[in-house]
Design a protein around this motif. Structure first.
Motif, PDB file in Angstrom:
ATOM      1  N   ILE A 170     -51.907  -8.018 -65.229  1.00  0.00           N
ATOM      2  CA  ILE A 170     -51.309  -7.423 -66.431  1.00  0.00           C
ATOM      3  C   ILE A 170     -52.245  -6.368 -67.006  1.00  0.00           C
ATOM      4  O   ILE A 170     -51.805  -5.284 -67.407  1.00  0.00           O
ATOM      5  CB  ILE A 170     -50.979  -8.515 -67.478  1.00  0.00           C
ATOM      6  CG1 ILE A 170     -49.943  -9.495 -66.923  1.00  0.00           C
ATOM      7  CG2 ILE A 170     -50.520  -7.896 -68.789  1.00  0.00           C
ATOM      8  CD1 ILE A 170     -48.628  -8.882 -66.491  1.00  0.00           C
ATOM      9  N   VAL A 171     -53.531  -6.664 -67.046  1.00  0.00           N
ATOM     10  CA  VAL A 171     -54.512  -5.691 -67.544  1.00  0.00           C
ATOM     11  C   VAL A 171     -54.447  -4.419 -66.708  1.00  0.00           C
ATOM     12  O   VAL A 171     -54.443  -3.307 -67.249  1.00  0.00           O
ATOM     13  CB  VAL A 171     -55.934  -6.293 -67.546  1.00  0.00           C
ATOM     14  CG1 VAL A 171     -56.974  -5.227 -67.874  1.00  0.00           C
ATOM     15  CG2 VAL A 171     -56.028  -7.451 -68.522  1.00  0.00           C
ATOM     16  N   GLU A 172     -54.383  -4.570 -65.403  1.00  0.00           N
ATOM     17  CA  GLU A 172     -54.319  -3.405 -64.513  1.00  0.00           C
ATOM     18  C   GLU A 172     -53.047  -2.593 -64.751  1.00  0.00           C
ATOM     19  O   GLU A 172     -53.075  -1.355 -64.734  1.00  0.00           O
ATOM     20  CB  GLU A 172     -54.425  -3.866 -63.060  1.00  0.00           C
ATOM     21  CG  GLU A 172     -55.818  -4.374 -62.732  1.00  0.00           C
ATOM     22  CD  GLU A 172     -55.893  -5.234 -61.478  1.00  0.00           C
ATOM     23  OE1 GLU A 172     -54.876  -5.331 -60.745  1.00  0.00           O
ATOM     24  OE2 GLU A 172     -56.977  -5.808 -61.242  1.00  0.00           O
ATOM     25  N   LYS A 173     -51.938  -3.263 -65.007  1.00  0.00           N
ATOM     26  CA  LYS A 173     -50.689  -2.558 -65.301  1.00  0.00           C
ATOM     27  C   LYS A 173     -50.793  -1.811 -66.635  1.00  0.00           C
ATOM     28  O   LYS A 173     -50.333  -0.676 -66.758  1.00  0.00           O
ATOM     29  CB  LYS A 173     -49.508  -3.527 -65.298  1.00  0.00           C
ATOM     30  CG  LYS A 173     -49.142  -4.021 -63.898  1.00  0.00           C
ATOM     31  CD  LYS A 173     -47.977  -4.979 -63.918  1.00  0.00           C
ATOM     32  CE  LYS A 173     -47.615  -5.466 -62.526  1.00  0.00           C
ATOM     33  NZ  LYS A 173     -47.172  -4.410 -61.626  1.00  0.00           N
ATOM     34  N   ILE A 209     -53.497  -0.620 -67.972  1.00  0.00           N
ATOM     35  CA  ILE A 209     -54.380   0.528 -67.744  1.00  0.00           C
ATOM     36  C   ILE A 209     -53.618   1.634 -67.016  1.00  0.00           C
ATOM     37  O   ILE A 209     -53.791   2.819 -67.320  1.00  0.00           O
ATOM     38  CB  ILE A 209     -55.650   0.090 -66.987  1.00  0.00           C
ATOM     39  CG1 ILE A 209     -56.505  -0.793 -67.905  1.00  0.00           C
ATOM     40  CG2 ILE A 209     -56.442   1.292 -66.497  1.00  0.00           C
ATOM     41  CD1 ILE A 209     -57.640  -1.513 -67.193  1.00  0.00           C
ATOM     42  N   ALA A 210     -52.755   1.266 -66.086  1.00  0.00           N
ATOM     43  CA  ALA A 210     -51.942   2.272 -65.380  1.00  0.00           C
ATOM     44  C   ALA A 210     -50.989   2.975 -66.343  1.00  0.00           C
ATOM     45  O   ALA A 210     -50.823   4.200 -66.277  1.00  0.00           O
ATOM     46  CB  ALA A 210     -51.161   1.607 -64.239  1.00  0.00           C
ATOM     47  N   VAL A 211     -50.378   2.229 -67.248  1.00  0.00           N
ATOM     48  CA  VAL A 211     -49.505   2.840 -68.257  1.00  0.00           C
ATOM     49  C   VAL A 211     -50.319   3.798 -69.124  1.00  0.00           C
ATOM     50  O   VAL A 211     -49.910   4.936 -69.368  1.00  0.00           O
ATOM     51  CB  VAL A 211     -48.821   1.761 -69.137  1.00  0.00           C
ATOM     52  CG1 VAL A 211     -48.102   2.392 -70.323  1.00  0.00           C
ATOM     53  CG2 VAL A 211     -47.853   0.931 -68.299  1.00  0.00           C
ATOM     54  N   ALA A 212     -51.483   3.351 -69.573  1.00  0.00           N
ATOM     55  CA  ALA A 212     -52.337   4.201 -70.411  1.00  0.00           C
ATOM     56  C   ALA A 212     -52.696   5.487 -69.677  1.00  0.00           C
ATOM     57  O   ALA A 212     -52.670   6.569 -70.265  1.00  0.00           O
ATOM     58  CB  ALA A 212     -53.606   3.443 -70.806  1.00  0.00           C
ATOM     59  N   GLY A 213     -53.005   5.384 -68.396  1.00  0.00           N
ATOM     60  CA  GLY A 213     -53.355   6.569 -67.613  1.00  0.00           C
ATOM     61  C   GLY A 213     -52.224   7.583 -67.562  1.00  0.00           C
ATOM     62  O   GLY A 213     -52.452   8.796 -67.695  1.00  0.00           O
ATOM     63  N   GLU A 214     -51.020   7.111 -67.384  1.00  0.00           N
ATOM     64  CA  GLU A 214     -49.867   8.022 -67.331  1.00  0.00           C
ATOM     65  C   GLU A 214     -49.579   8.628 -68.707  1.00  0.00           C
ATOM     66  O   GLU A 214     -49.290   9.822 -68.825  1.00  0.00           O
ATOM     67  CB  GLU A 214     -48.638   7.286 -66.792  1.00  0.00           C
ATOM     68  CG  GLU A 214     -47.424   8.150 -66.631  1.00  0.00           C
ATOM     69  CD  GLU A 214     -47.582   9.308 -65.649  1.00  0.00           C
ATOM     70  OE1 GLU A 214     -46.713  10.205 -65.658  1.00  0.00           O
ATOM     71  OE2 GLU A 214     -48.577   9.341 -64.878  1.00  0.00           O
ATOM     72  N   VAL A 215     -49.679   7.835 -69.761  1.00  0.00           N
ATOM     73  CA  VAL A 215     -49.480   8.353 -71.120  1.00  0.00           C
ATOM     74  C   VAL A 215     -50.529   9.428 -71.415  1.00  0.00           C
ATOM     75  O   VAL A 215     -50.205  10.498 -71.953  1.00  0.00           O
ATOM     76  CB  VAL A 215     -49.536   7.213 -72.163  1.00  0.00           C
ATOM     77  CG1 VAL A 215     -49.615   7.756 -73.583  1.00  0.00           C
ATOM     78  CG2 VAL A 215     -48.326   6.291 -72.003  1.00  0.00           C
ATOM     79  N   ASP A 231     -41.416   0.992 -65.678  1.00  0.00           N
ATOM     80  CA  ASP A 231     -41.597   1.332 -64.258  1.00  0.00           C
ATOM     81  C   ASP A 231     -42.866   0.687 -63.701  1.00  0.00           C
ATOM     82  O   ASP A 231     -42.865   0.171 -62.589  1.00  0.00           O
ATOM     83  CB  ASP A 231     -41.669   2.847 -64.062  1.00  0.00           C
ATOM     84  CG  ASP A 231     -40.327   3.531 -64.270  1.00  0.00           C
ATOM     85  OD1 ASP A 231     -39.291   2.834 -64.322  1.00  0.00           O
ATOM     86  OD2 ASP A 231     -40.324   4.778 -64.390  1.00  0.00           O
ATOM     87  N   VAL A 232     -43.952   0.737 -64.475  1.00  0.00           N
ATOM     88  CA  VAL A 232     -45.222   0.186 -64.010  1.00  0.00           C
ATOM     89  C   VAL A 232     -45.167  -1.343 -63.972  1.00  0.00           C
ATOM     90  O   VAL A 232     -45.622  -1.972 -63.015  1.00  0.00           O
ATOM     91  CB  VAL A 232     -46.396   0.659 -64.902  1.00  0.00           C
ATOM     92  CG1 VAL A 232     -47.674  -0.094 -64.594  1.00  0.00           C
ATOM     93  CG2 VAL A 232     -46.603   2.163 -64.747  1.00  0.00           C
ATOM     94  N   PHE A 233     -44.592  -1.961 -64.983  1.00  0.00           N
ATOM     95  CA  PHE A 233     -44.570  -3.417 -65.083  1.00  0.00           C
ATOM     96  C   PHE A 233     -43.520  -4.068 -64.191  1.00  0.00           C
ATOM     97  O   PHE A 233     -43.651  -5.237 -63.844  1.00  0.00           O
ATOM     98  CB  PHE A 233     -44.342  -3.848 -66.538  1.00  0.00           C
ATOM     99  CG  PHE A 233     -45.605  -3.991 -67.331  1.00  0.00           C
ATOM    100  CD1 PHE A 233     -46.108  -5.240 -67.651  1.00  0.00           C
ATOM    101  CD2 PHE A 233     -46.307  -2.883 -67.753  1.00  0.00           C
ATOM    102  CE1 PHE A 233     -47.273  -5.383 -68.376  1.00  0.00           C
ATOM    103  CE2 PHE A 233     -47.472  -3.004 -68.486  1.00  0.00           C
ATOM    104  CZ  PHE A 233     -47.958  -4.265 -68.798  1.00  0.00           C
ATOM    105  N   GLY A 234     -42.475  -3.333 -63.834  1.00  0.00           N
ATOM    106  CA  GLY A 234     -41.427  -3.917 -62.997  1.00  0.00           C
ATOM    107  C   GLY A 234     -40.817  -5.141 -63.651  1.00  0.00           C
ATOM    108  O   GLY A 234     -40.469  -5.123 -64.826  1.00  0.00           O
ATOM    109  N   ASP A 235     -40.708  -6.242 -62.905  1.00  0.00           N
ATOM    110  CA  ASP A 235     -40.080  -7.468 -63.410  1.00  0.00           C
ATOM    111  C   ASP A 235     -40.814  -8.068 -64.605  1.00  0.00           C
ATOM    112  O   ASP A 235     -40.213  -8.767 -65.417  1.00  0.00           O
ATOM    113  CB  ASP A 235     -39.997  -8.525 -62.304  1.00  0.00           C
ATOM    114  CG  ASP A 235     -39.002  -8.127 -61.225  1.00  0.00           C
ATOM    115  OD1 ASP A 235     -38.115  -7.267 -61.495  1.00  0.00           O
ATOM    116  OD2 ASP A 235     -39.118  -8.650 -60.097  1.00  0.00           O
ATOM    117  N   TYR A 236     -42.093  -7.800 -64.742  1.00  0.00           N
ATOM    118  CA  TYR A 236     -42.841  -8.346 -65.884  1.00  0.00           C
ATOM    119  C   TYR A 236     -42.348  -7.770 -67.210  1.00  0.00           C
ATOM    120  O   TYR A 236     -42.493  -8.392 -68.252  1.00  0.00           O
ATOM    121  CB  TYR A 236     -44.344  -8.072 -65.737  1.00  0.00           C
ATOM    122  CG  TYR A 236     -44.989  -8.879 -64.647  1.00  0.00           C
ATOM    123  CD1 TYR A 236     -45.314 -10.203 -64.825  1.00  0.00           C
ATOM    124  CD2 TYR A 236     -45.278  -8.281 -63.422  1.00  0.00           C
ATOM    125  CE1 TYR A 236     -45.904 -10.950 -63.823  1.00  0.00           C
ATOM    126  CE2 TYR A 236     -45.881  -9.013 -62.408  1.00  0.00           C
ATOM    127  CZ  TYR A 236     -46.180 -10.350 -62.608  1.00  0.00           C
ATOM    128  OH  TYR A 236     -46.763 -11.075 -61.609  1.00  0.00           O
TER     129      TYR A 236
END
Length: 184
Positions: free
Chosen positions: A96-99, A101-107, A173-178
């Motif tokens: 979840i932390v990695e997801k 961080i990925a969202v933050a990177g895209e934002v 999109d990054v989190f998918g089913d979560y």
């Protein structure tokens, strides 16, 4: 860059290593330690805010700014941000932390903008906001759509509706089913 430039000019001698003289205390002289340093932060590099994103910052006196060395600091590397988040929200799973961080990177990428075009977002996700999102995800554990609700509380409640929608789309999109409701 939030300080009044005329008040900061009073620090010129101190920044250059001259002793501080406190007239109100009988002319007390305080000599700086050889390793004395002054660090200052700002979002405008002392040049004021032409973007409108950092309202309230002031254009600083050029002579004052000439006494500083400017270092541009970007966001921490993902591995460092992960450590920061895990220190503040240790019960949050690594995935979840990695997801997050990925969202933050895209934002952030959309906030900064492409070289040819301008920024697409007027809000960004600081490390502070990322930590808040992680903490709120644990606070609201058990709530429906916990990550979406926590993201709203941490960041997007203050965004324009179109930008809020765009950020939530990125997260979905990054989190998918979560994103639909799984818990941290």
């Amino acid at each position: 860059d939030l300080m009044d430039p005329s008040e900061l000019a009073g620090l010129n001698d101190i920044i250059e290593g001259q002793p501080l003289v406190i007239a109100e205390n009988g002319g007390e002289v305080i000599r700086p330690h050889p390793k004395f340093r002054v660090f200052a932060t700002g979002n405008s590099v002392g040049a004021g805010d032409g973007s409108g994103l950092y309202q309230g910052v002031l254009r600083q006196n050029l002579a004052f700014m000439d006494r500083f060395r400017v270092v541009h600091v970007g966001y921490p590397e993902p591995t460092i941000e992960k450590e920061i988040i895990k220190a503040q929200a240790p019960r949050l799973p690594d995935l979840i932390v990695e997801k997050m961080i990925a969202v933050a990177g895209e934002v952030r990428r959309l906030f900064v903008g492409a070289k040819e075009g301008g920024a697409e977002l007027t809000v960004t996700m600081s490390t502070r906001t990322l930590v808040r999102w992680a903490g709120l995800s644990l606070t609201f554990k058990g709530a429906p759509k916990v990550f979406e609700y926590a993201l709203t509380q941490a960041l997007t409640a203050r965004a324009e509706p179109e930008q809020r929608e765009a950020i939530h789309r990125i997260a979905a999109d990054v989190f998918g089913d979560y994103w639909a409701g799984s818990q941290p």
